[in-house]
Design an enzyme around this catalytic site. Structure first.
Site, PDB file in Angstrom:
ATOM      1  N   PHE A 141      45.585  43.090  26.978  1.00 13.92           N
ATOM      2  CA  PHE A 141      45.586  43.651  28.331  1.00 13.92           C
ATOM      3  C   PHE A 141      46.349  42.683  29.223  1.00 13.92           C
ATOM      4  CE2 PHE A 141      44.262  44.312  32.661  1.00 13.92           C
ATOM      5  CZ  PHE A 141      44.401  45.682  32.775  1.00 13.92           C
ATOM      6  N   ASP A 226      49.123  34.067  28.799  1.00 14.85           N
ATOM      7  CA  ASP A 226      48.573  34.824  29.922  1.00 14.85           C
ATOM      8  C   ASP A 226      47.172  34.288  30.204  1.00 14.85           C
ATOM      9  OD1 ASP A 226      47.360  36.612  31.642  1.00 14.85           O
ATOM     10  OD2 ASP A 226      48.190  38.396  30.690  1.00 14.85           O
ATOM     11  N   LYS A 255      44.568  36.095  39.695  1.00  7.30           N
ATOM     12  CA  LYS A 255      43.147  36.255  39.968  1.00  7.30           C
ATOM     13  C   LYS A 255      42.550  35.081  40.743  1.00  7.30           C
ATOM     14  CE  LYS A 255      42.243  39.603  36.297  1.00  7.30           C
ATOM     15  NZ  LYS A 255      42.205  40.774  37.175  1.00  7.30           N
TER      16      LYS A 255
END
Length: 401
Positions: A141, A226, A255
């Site tokens: 993801f 990531d 984030k």
């Protein structure tokens, strides 16, 4: 209808149904706790998918944002501003890198990394034009843009959004042999999550990340990590890659970099990689804006103390010990994760992940499901041990039925 029911009905009527939120309407929040529109308090055990590592309403971050709001919030990259250089310098230092390319969202950082790897491949590695390939892992993801879902294996994320962007090879997560076999002279990068979050907090086999590092270095391929969910303290280290002593060529951050206050993301790498860009080849109006830089600088300063990484490590050990006592019994099939991050596979006969999340919500604990009967637990790193234990007690009660 109650205030909660009114708010939910209005949202259902006037917003696209691309999310299926739990039926709670948050009005205020502080630390690890959120309060709904009717005054009910809930323990946040999701932390905005790790965007809120430092908790809700963190005073250091709010004060930094408020001070910057009164000065300047946006210049665009058409001009310099007085927070930009410090932000890039401090973030590069935190990562042990040289250069930063700031964006806004995690998906933008991933898109930027793909563009960077391709440009590096053509200009530096000498890959023929239009032939660059990026290797990714199944069950990944990395976001929901058209290019990113082109290399997703999740039907929900991918179906009905074609035609898809070419240039990606998908191999099983954790399988170094498959990765080696997929590499060609035209491979420019390997893009992986050090821990796969959306897939259920999947931790790769020991030695996998180190193996990826060795393989990519051997084949002159960029290793892009990531760390948008796994980075910035979540796993008990600044970066999840550190658990195997690995430094990738490129970090992708987001984030928690914005402290739950503003969206901030970044691609962080060496001058040899990010130096391929020339003016006009990539950009973002809001990327690296003064407000974002001010908040992110405070985040970096907080991480530099090591306090939050230590909290995540210590409380994470406790979390996994307690969850481990449940695994293998009649209610929990498996527990995975690192630090204050766990994926918990519930026995399907007890309910779906959504149903378990709803039952926990009724007991004033907020988590979120992922695939099947798996729930994710990722509280803010500022959570107190007593609050964490109370949340785990509620999970035990739900599992007892």
């Amino acid at each position: 209808m109650s205030t909660t029911e009114d708010a939910i009905a209005s949202a259902e009527a006037h917003s696209a149904h691309n999310y299926h939120p739990l039926p709670v309407v948050v009005a205020t929040a502080d630390g690890a706790w959120m309060t709904d529109v009717e005054g009910r308090r809930y323990l946040d055990m999701l932390a905005g998918y790790s965007a809120l590592n430092f908790g809700h309403n963190n005073r250091r971050l709010i004060d930094a944002a408020r001070a910057q709001l009164e000065r300047v919030t946006l210049t665009s990259r058409a001009f310099h501003h007085d927070r930009f250089a410090d932000f890039c310098t401090r973030l590069a230092e935190l990562c042990g890198m040289e250069m930063v390319l700031p964006m806004n969202t995690g998906a933008e950082a991933v898109e930027t990394a793909v563009k960077t790897a391709r440009k590096w491949g053509y200009r530096v590695k000498g890959v023929p034009d239009g032939m660059a390939k990026v290797i990714v892992a199944a069950d990944n993801f990395h976001g929901r843009t058209t290019t990113v879902i082109s290399f997703s294996t999740d039907p929900e994320a991918r179906a009905d959004f074609g035609p898809y962007t070419p240039g990606f090879e998908i191999v099983p997560y954790g399988d170094l042999t498959a990765m080696r076999e997929a590499m060609t002279e035209n491979t420019v990068a390997v893009l992986i999550e050090p821990i796969q979050g959306e897939a259920g907090v999947l931790v790769p086999p020991p030695g996998y990340l180190a193996g990826v590092r060795e393989l990519t270095r051997e084949r002159n391929v960029l290793f892009i990590a990531d760390e948008i969910q796994s980075g910035l303290g979540r796993t008990g280290k600044t970066f999840a890659c550190e658990h195997e002593g690995v430094v990738p060529d490129v970090y992708l951050l987001g984030k928690a970099l914005g402290g739950g206050v503003v969206p901030v993301s970044a691609v962080v790498s060496s001058a040899a990689v990010l130096g391929v860009y020339r003016p006009g080849e990539h950009g973002s109006t809001f990327g690296g804006n003064p407000l974002a830089c001010a908040v992110a600088l405070e985040v970096i300063a907080m991480l530099n103390t090591g306090e939050y990484q230590q909290r995540a490590a210590e409380l994470g050990d406790h979390l996994h010990h307690e969850l481990g006592l449940l695994a293998g019994g009649d209610s929990v099939r498996a527990v995975r994760g690192r630090g204050l991050w766990a994926g918990v596979d519930i026995e399907p006969e007890l309910g779906t992940g959504r149903e378990i999340s709803e039952r926990l919500m009724e007991r004033r604990v907020l988590v979120k499901d992922t695939h099947g009967s798996t729930i994710r637990i990722a509280p803010p790193l500022v959570i107190g041990k007593e609050d964490l234990d109370w949340g785990l007690d509620q999970l035990r009660e739900v599992l007892r039925g």
